[in-house]
Design a protein around this motif. Structure first.
Motif, PDB file in Angstrom:
ATOM      1  N   ILE A  27     -23.162  -5.148 -26.279  1.00 39.16           N
ATOM      2  CA  ILE A  27     -23.346  -6.036 -27.432  1.00 39.16           C
ATOM      3  C   ILE A  27     -22.635  -5.480 -28.653  1.00 39.16           C
ATOM      4  N   GLU A  66     -19.139  -6.339 -28.352  1.00 42.12           N
ATOM      5  CA  GLU A  66     -18.877  -7.734 -28.679  1.00 42.12           C
ATOM      6  C   GLU A  66     -18.873  -7.960 -30.188  1.00 42.12           C
ATOM      7  N   ILE A  67     -19.792  -7.297 -30.889  1.00 39.22           N
ATOM      8  CA  ILE A  67     -19.870  -7.463 -32.339  1.00 39.22           C
ATOM      9  C   ILE A  67     -18.667  -6.845 -33.033  1.00 39.22           C
ATOM     10  N   GLN A  92     -29.641  -8.316 -29.638  1.00 41.66           N
ATOM     11  CA  GLN A  92     -29.635  -9.612 -28.967  1.00 41.66           C
ATOM     12  C   GLN A  92     -29.898 -10.741 -29.955  1.00 41.66           C
ATOM     13  N   LYS A 114     -26.818 -11.125 -31.914  1.00 39.41           N
ATOM     14  CA  LYS A 114     -25.820 -11.800 -31.073  1.00 39.41           C
ATOM     15  C   LYS A 114     -26.085 -13.301 -31.026  1.00 39.41           C
ATOM     16  N   SER A 115     -27.358 -13.662 -30.869  1.00 40.32           N
ATOM     17  CA  SER A 115     -27.708 -15.084 -30.840  1.00 40.32           C
ATOM     18  C   SER A 115     -27.357 -15.764 -32.164  1.00 40.32           C
ATOM     19  N   ARG A 120     -25.109 -14.763 -34.321  1.00 43.59           N
ATOM     20  CA  ARG A 120     -23.653 -14.821 -34.433  1.00 43.59           C
ATOM     21  C   ARG A 120     -23.079 -15.946 -33.569  1.00 43.59           C
ATOM     22  N   ILE A 145     -17.856 -13.150 -30.649  1.00 44.75           N
ATOM     23  CA  ILE A 145     -18.757 -13.177 -31.807  1.00 44.75           C
ATOM     24  C   ILE A 145     -18.454 -12.021 -32.750  1.00 44.75           C
ATOM     25  N   SER A 146     -17.274 -11.473 -32.665  1.00 43.59           N
ATOM     26  CA  SER A 146     -16.932 -10.299 -33.457  1.00 43.59           C
ATOM     27  C   SER A 146     -16.811 -10.647 -34.936  1.00 43.59           C
TER      28      SER A 146
END
Length: 563
Positions: free
Chosen positions: A135, A138-139, A172, A175-176, A178, A222-223
């Motif tokens: 994660i 991904e960010i 998480q 992430k959601s 984003r 989602i960066s």
């Protein structure tokens, strides 16, 4: 010499004593000296001592290894318990007595259980840390997802594992959030692209290839970089939307002005309803696909250019229409203007080409606005002038009615005239107050504007003053008539008493002077001597010869435009 049995007959096995006895026998048979025998026995004893020593040393080393193994096992047990960090179901054996091997045998199962728990914990830590790492990748937008995970085996407690789980839940959640933000921005880009008529897929692919629908929701980037580029794209598209809407609204306003100017029919205007429908809309309200496409704006620009060219060819007609509107405003406001000079000057300006048509129309629009403002400032006074003139007309009718000897006859319609006369008397009684109010309002208007209030070219105060003089003269004449009538009646009564007969009525010494209000003759001896008349628009014009003049006049300098 016979051979001696070296075996112990009691034990049935070879012993050191039997061997030493056998050696004594051999020495006796050989004849070894005592000295030699002592030397050999000493040597034999030293060798035996060395063998025992080696065995003792070996046994001591073995014991040390076992003790070290036991100490290591206890240390490892304590380390594992400390690493796991919680009260485990496995506890250190309470048995601390017995030999070393027994103690080692007792601690081995506990160690095996702890090792198994440690492996399970490491697996859990590896799993949660791998998710966190993915994660975070991904960010951040890095390509480190799926890399090796390093677990700190010194702290494998449930508390530490719970901290990792809490961190994972936060990530998480982020992430959601984003992902939702990305989807929201992608939706905005899609809607704006639809309004602007721009290809959505090429636009969104330039931001990040994973944002297209074909890649699915879970694989979307989602960066921070993707979010920043999406926000930048939305900002750029929104600015483009605002600019296009502003351009389209300007074109729509121009179209509307040109249509109104040239009285374009509704069927031609309806062809551009898709342009004018957003003339007053805000940016957020424009959502129809293709509403701000470039080809639509170009189409509106072409139409505006066509109408501009058409307007230039119809400039004289349009200008005269505006001039007619201005003249109508002045006529309704009873302002005398020189229309002929103004029309000639407008035609001369258009023919010379010294002024732009748009400037000329703008100046005429400004003059119309100014005329409307002036007419509005005169409205209150003009309304009262109308009431005054209507009252004067009723006054004139009432005088004619009062002179009619047959007014009380039973002819058809007499009752209607009687009702009208009653109303006329009430209205006439209010004329003095109305005139005084008009005079006060007119003087106030003239003080505020610094101008003379003219009614169809005649100063209103002069009209009111002359009317007041004439009314006063008429009242005086009525008074004289009443006195004369009273005198004649008294004279007739006296003659009747003296001669017994009634003489014929004498003619009045002078005929009454008919006062028709402001629409009649306004006096003599240097007075205005004008007659007011009503035109079809409700306005009134005045001519010096007393005839009706329907031609409005405009001031010479009406159109004043610098070349």
């Amino acid at each position: 010499m016979t051979e001696v049995d070296v075996q112990n007959p009691l034990l049935g096995e070879t012993t050191c004593s039997s061997l030493l006895l056998q050696l004594q026998i051999i020495w006796d048979e050989v004849g070894e000296s005592d000295e030699e025998r002592d030397k050999m026995l000493l040597q034999l004893e030293q060798e035996c001592l060395n063998v025992y020593k080696r065995k003792v040393e070996h046994a001591a080393k073995s014991k040390a290894r076992l003790l070290q193994a036991l100490a290591d096992a206890k240390l490892e047990f304590s380390t594992l318990l400390a690493s796991l960090g919680d009260k485990s179901s496995v506890s250190i054996p309470e048995k601390t007595k017995g030999n070393i091997k027994e103690q080692l045998a007792d601690i081995a199962p506990a160690l095996e259980k702890l090792w198994k728990q440690k492996d399970e914990r490491i697996k859990k830590f590896t799993d949660v840390q791998a998710q966190i790492q993915n994660i975070c990748g991904e960010i951040s937008g890095s390509n480190e997802q799926g890399g090796s995970v390093v677990v700190d085996e010194s702290n494998l407690s449930l508390k530490k594992l719970e901290e990792f789980h809490d961190h994972l839940q936060e990530l998480q959640k982020e992430k959601s959030q984003r992902l939702n933000k990305v989807l929201e921005l992608v939706s905005i880009v899609h809607d704006i692209c639809a309004v602007l008529g721009i290809d959505f897929y090429s636009t969104i692919t330039d931001v990040h290839p994973s944002l297209t629908d074909a890649n699915g929701v879970k694989s979307k980037s989602i960066s921070n970089d993707t979010l920043a580029r999406l926000a930048k794209t939305v900002l750029a598209l929104t600015k483009a939307k605002e600019q296009r809407l502003q351009k389209l609204q300007e074109l729509a306003a121009q179209l509307t002005d040109l249509w109104n100017l040239m009285d374009t029919p509704e069927d031609e205007r309806s062809l551009f309803d898709h342009v004018t429908c957003n003339m007053s809309a805000s940016v957020d309200k424009v959502t129809a696909p293709g509403a701000l496409a470039l080809d639509l704006i170009e189409q509106a620009e072409v139409e505006v250019e066509r109408l501009d060219q058409l307007k230039a060819s119809r400039m004289k007609e349009i200008a005269l229409k505006r001039q007619g509107e201005l003249e109508d405003i002045f006529a309704r406001a009873h302002i005398e203007i020189d229309t002929l000079t103004a029309r000639e000057k407008i035609m001369a300006l258009i023919d010379s080409g010294s002024v732009e048509p748009s400037e000329l129309l703008a100046d005429m629009d400004a003059q119309i606005i100014k005329a409307k403002e002036e007419a509005l400032s005169r409205k209150d006074i003009l309304d009262k002038v109308d009431k005054w003139m209507s009252a004067c007309e009723e006054e004139s009718w009432l005088e004619d009615y009062n002179r009619d000897d047959n007014r009380y006859s039973g002819s058809r319609g007499a009752h209607l005239n009687l009702k009208r006369a009653e109303k006329a008397r009430i209205l006439v009684s209010k004329i003095p107050v109305l005139v005084d109010t008009l005079v006060a309002k007119t003087r106030t208007w003239e003080e505020e504007h610094g101008l003379t209030f003219a009614y169809d070219g005649v100063p209103l105060l002069a009209m009111l003053d002359e009317y007041s003089v004439l009314r006063h003269e008429r009242e005086e004449e009525k008074k004289r008539m009443r006195d004369q009538k009273k005198f004649h009646e008294q004279l007739n009564t006296e003659q009747e008493a003296m001669f017994g007969s009634k003489p014929s009525p004498a003619r009045p010494l002078s005929s009454s002077k008919k006062m028709g209000g402001p629409r009649g003759n306004m006096g003599s001896n240097g007075g205005l001597n004008r007659r007011l008349s009503m035109n079809q628009n409700g306005g009134r014009s005045v001519s010096k010869d007393g005839k009706r003049d329907m031609r409005p006049v405009a001031p010479v300098n009406y159109v004043a435009i610098s070349n």
